[in-house]
Design an enzyme around this catalytic site. Structure first.
Site, mmCIF file in Angstrom:
data_model
loop_
_atom_site.group_PDB
_atom_site.id
_atom_site.type_symbol
_atom_site.label_atom_id
_atom_site.label_comp_id
_atom_site.label_asym_id
_atom_site.label_seq_id
_atom_site.Cartn_x
_atom_site.Cartn_y
_atom_site.Cartn_z
ATOM 1 N N GLY A 14 0.773 -1.238 0.000
ATOM 2 C CA GLY A 14 0.000 0.000 0.000
ATOM 3 C C GLY A 14 0.804 1.288 0.000
ATOM 4 O O GLY A 14 0.328 2.313 0.494
ATOM 5 N N ASN A 111 -5.753 2.834 -12.923
ATOM 6 C CA ASN A 111 -4.814 1.796 -12.487
ATOM 7 C C ASN A 111 -3.393 2.331 -12.637
ATOM 8 O O ASN A 111 -3.138 3.194 -13.479
ATOM 9 C CB ASN A 111 -4.974 0.536 -13.346
ATOM 10 C CG ASN A 111 -4.042 -0.584 -12.894
ATOM 11 O OD1 ASN A 111 -3.912 -0.852 -11.689
ATOM 12 N ND2 ASN A 111 -3.375 -1.233 -13.822
ATOM 13 N N HIS A 113 0.615 1.012 -13.246
ATOM 14 C CA HIS A 113 1.401 -0.154 -13.655
ATOM 15 C C HIS A 113 2.883 0.217 -13.638
ATOM 16 O O HIS A 113 3.259 1.285 -14.133
ATOM 17 C CB HIS A 113 0.983 -0.599 -15.066
ATOM 18 C CG HIS A 113 1.743 -1.801 -15.513
ATOM 19 N ND1 HIS A 113 1.510 -3.055 -14.993
ATOM 20 C CD2 HIS A 113 2.778 -1.931 -16.382
ATOM 21 C CE1 HIS A 113 2.358 -3.907 -15.545
ATOM 22 N NE2 HIS A 113 3.134 -3.251 -16.391
ATOM 23 N N GLU A 178 6.066 6.440 -9.178
ATOM 24 C CA GLU A 178 4.644 6.090 -9.033
ATOM 25 C C GLU A 178 3.975 7.007 -8.021
ATOM 26 O O GLU A 178 2.839 7.450 -8.206
ATOM 27 C CB GLU A 178 4.495 4.633 -8.562
ATOM 28 C CG GLU A 178 4.955 3.606 -9.569
ATOM 29 C CD GLU A 178 4.687 2.182 -9.099
ATOM 30 O OE1 GLU A 178 3.654 1.935 -8.459
ATOM 31 O OE2 GLU A 178 5.521 1.296 -9.376
HETATM 32 C C1 GRF Z 1 3.214 -1.021 -7.557
HETATM 33 O O1 GRF Z 1 4.465 -1.199 -8.167
HETATM 34 C C2 GRF Z 1 2.134 -0.872 -8.601
HETATM 35 O O2 GRF Z 1 2.557 -0.201 -9.743
HETATM 36 C C3 GRF Z 1 1.813 -2.289 -8.933
HETATM 37 O O3 GRF Z 1 1.877 -2.984 -7.693
HETATM 38 C C4 GRF Z 1 2.756 -2.277 -6.833
HETATM 39 C C5 GRF Z 1 1.977 -1.950 -5.596
HETATM 40 O O4 GRF Z 1 2.782 -1.357 -4.608
HETATM 41 N N1 GRF Z 1 0.533 -2.394 -9.606
HETATM 42 P P1 GRF Z 1 2.124 -0.715 -3.325
HETATM 43 O O5 GRF Z 1 1.220 -1.785 -2.713
HETATM 44 O O6 GRF Z 1 1.361 0.483 -3.744
HETATM 45 O O7 GRF Z 1 3.266 -0.395 -2.421
#
Ligand code: GRF
Length: 222
Positions: A14, A111, A113, A178
């Site tokens: 998370g 979403n 990725h 991200e």
């Molecule tokens: C992230 O790398 C996201 O892009 C992928 O899963 C991972 C989740 O990480 N879909 P977190 O649970 O948000 O730390």
């Protein structure tokens, strides 16, 4: 500008959820997380939500196309409605979401990725990129379509792949990006500035580029 309510789906640690909660608390996005839903009872993301007094639910999903999956899909929509969710954010949610959510939230499911789509879709985007030998990878926030990792792209960030990188070191570099681009995409949704045209997402009323951006990226009109 409208303030929007988010429903976030998670399966694991998370950190993206946390970046959204932090951006909201700091007033960097006109959005707040109203509910967090996980298919995994022990997802650390649920604890993060509870630490911020955000309602957090474990909804077991079962296998695709089973009665349990259909029931979970219905329960998801109930929870999203109960918590007045405007925008659904998948943040490390490792399962398909069902047709009822797509029907209830048309063009309102995002979403993230950990690769530059359409390269390296699937559950090992970072490892696949490192193994393939690309020199640049990154992350993508896109509108979710029912097929994994396919919907129109809102924003991407690129990072270099360095000599000696493996999936883990590359994943850490990507993750830092991200945490920037997901809140940005949410903010554009809150501002009502995203319009989907086929596969493309148009950012309405984008500010003109600065002189410096135009110098760095020839072809931009100042
Ligand atoms: C992230 O790398 C996201 O892009 C992928 O899963 C991972 C989740 O990480 N879909 P977190 O649970 O948000 O730390």
């Amino acid at each position: 500008m409208a303030h929007i309510n988010l429903g976030v789906f998670v399966s694991g640690r998370g950190s993206n959820l946390q970046s959204i909660i932090d951006a909201s608390a700091a007033g960097r996005i006109a959005a707040s997380v109203h509910v967090v839903i996980s298919d995994k009872e022990d997802a650390y993301a649920l604890e993060r939500a509870r630490n911020h007094d955000i309602p957090a639910y474990h909804v077991p999903v079962g296998k695709n196309d089973t009665p349990e999956f259909v029931a979970a899909d219905q329960r998801h929509v109930e929870l999203l409605r109960e918590h007045n969710v405007d925008l659904v954010c998948l943040a490390g949610y490792m399962r398909l979401i069902g047709p009822n959510i797509f029907a209830a939230y048309p063009e309102a499911i995002l979403n993230i990725h950990p690769a530059l789509l359409p390269s390296f879709p699937g559950t090992h985007g970072q490892e696949d990129a490192a193994e393939y030998g690309v020199k640049v990878s990154g992350c993508t926030v896109h509108f979710a379509w029912s097929e994994f990792d396919t919907g129109p792209i809102i924003i991407q960030a690129a990072v270099p792949v360095l000599a000696g990188d493996d999936g883990d070191s590359l994943a850490a570099r990507i993750l830092a990006q991200e945490h920037k681009i997901y809140p940005q995409a949410i903010q554009w949704c809150a501002e009502g500035r995203l319009r989907i045209e086929g596969r493309r997402v148009i950012l309405e009323d984008a500010r003109p580029p600065t002189i410096m951006e135009a110098i760095i990226s020839p072809g931009l009109e100042v």
